[in-house]
Design an enzyme around this catalytic site. Sequence first.
Site, short mmCIF file in Angstrom:
data_model
loop_
_atom_site.label_atom_id
_atom_site.label_comp_id
_atom_site.label_asym_id
_atom_site.label_seq_id
_atom_site.Cartn_x
_atom_site.Cartn_y
_atom_site.Cartn_z
N ASP A 91 -41.35 -66.99 127.80
CA ASP A 91 -41.00 -66.99 129.13
C ASP A 91 -43.03 -66.14 129.71
OD1 ASP A 91 -39.58 -68.44 130.29
OD2 ASP A 91 -37.87 -66.65 129.98
N ARG A 116 -37.14 -61.10 127.51
CA ARG A 116 -38.28 -60.71 127.52
C ARG A 116 -39.85 -58.97 127.78
NH1 ARG A 116 -40.38 -63.83 133.37
NH2 ARG A 116 -41.97 -62.91 132.69
N ARG A 162 -32.85 -59.17 139.57
CA ARG A 162 -33.80 -58.19 139.15
C ARG A 162 -34.26 -57.21 139.21
NH1 ARG A 162 -35.55 -62.83 135.63
NH2 ARG A 162 -34.11 -64.38 135.16
N HIS A 191 -35.41 -64.37 141.45
CA HIS A 191 -37.07 -63.46 142.02
C HIS A 191 -37.10 -64.05 143.37
CE1 HIS A 191 -38.38 -63.19 137.72
NE2 HIS A 191 -38.32 -61.81 137.68
N CYS A 285 -45.22 -68.49 140.25
CA CYS A 285 -44.73 -68.04 138.86
C CYS A 285 -45.74 -67.35 137.58
CB CYS A 285 -43.23 -68.61 137.90
SG CYS A 285 -41.95 -68.23 139.32
N1 ARG Z 1 -37.40 -68.03 132.41
C1 ARG Z 1 -38.20 -66.80 133.29
C2 ARG Z 1 -36.85 -65.91 134.09
O1 ARG Z 1 -35.76 -66.37 133.95
C3 ARG Z 1 -38.66 -67.32 134.60
C4 ARG Z 1 -39.87 -66.69 134.92
C5 ARG Z 1 -40.02 -67.12 136.39
N2 ARG Z 1 -40.92 -65.98 137.26
C6 ARG Z 1 -41.28 -66.86 138.28
N3 ARG Z 1 -41.62 -65.19 139.39
N4 ARG Z 1 -40.32 -66.56 139.50
O2 ARG Z 1 -37.62 -64.27 133.90
#
Ligand code: ARG
Length: 293
Positions: A91, A116, A162, A191, A285
């Site tokens: 990612d 991550r 998050r 997000h 993203c």
């Molecule tokens: N697979 C990543 C996650 O879930 C995607 C992140 C996308 N980034 C963003 N800025 N929305 O963390």
Amino acid sequence: MPEGPGTGPDRELLTMTRAPIPPPVPEPRRRRYLLCPPTHFAVDYAINPWMDPGRPVDGAAAERQWRRLCAVLRGLGHEVATVDPLPGLPDMVFTANGATVVDGRVLVARFKHAERAGEAAAHRRWFAGAGFRPVHTASLVNEGEGDLLVAGRRILAGSGFRTTAPAHREAQRLLGLPVVTLQLVDPRFYHLDTALAVLGDDQIMYWPPAFSAASRRLLATLYPDAVRGAAADAAVFGLNAVCDGRHVVLPRAATGLAAQVHARGYRPVPVEMPELLKAGGGPKCCTLELRGA
Ligand code: ARG
């Protein structure tokens, strides 16, 4: 048939004169962005509802879509820097999550998911090497510009999935801008940058149902004139857009939003990133803004 008022070119002119004139938008500002090639991009785990590790990802197509995004950003006159991709961090292409940069001050992310976590150190090294000072690292879960969007002299901050509300306060202290906390309520829009994009210092576009009732009221008060996206555009990640003050780089499928921003005097610049959408990502993203470097 003779041409008179109400027919032919005269009529066209009249229609044009009567069409609403879009309000002037500010000049685009030259930006500096950090991107990461999708060399190791894959969907190996599922940390948001878009991700299905059973579904194949076409690496070559992801690479083409990402290169096109770089070309589009450069073509608009912006500078694109890159951070080296690391194996085992599929990612990492989503650099927006790596940090938040305000006036050259950097707040490096702390990722919620172990998958991550390693990206944070890679970003810290890149920012230190590029001469940014100070480079702080968040002590609380903070997924960078994915959840912290700089709008003029304030930061709009998402929480619920998050980045946490206490992390917003840490960001306010370390980045020196007031932070407005917004509550995200739909797991598909995990997000802030999946449901809201900053168009200008005082202008945003967003999809209201992604927010709690209280946050919707707050947004309506702060931005009474905002562009409100439709569900169909939100569903294709249309709000995951990069704006330089005039051009709005957004997923091609978000045709309704493109028309809405065009009517406001912005120039929509469509891009296609279906491979990255398989991980729940889009143009924004993949793009981290380096402010005041
Ligand atoms: N697979 C990543 C996650 O879930 C995607 C992140 C996308 N980034 C963003 N800025 N929305 O963390």
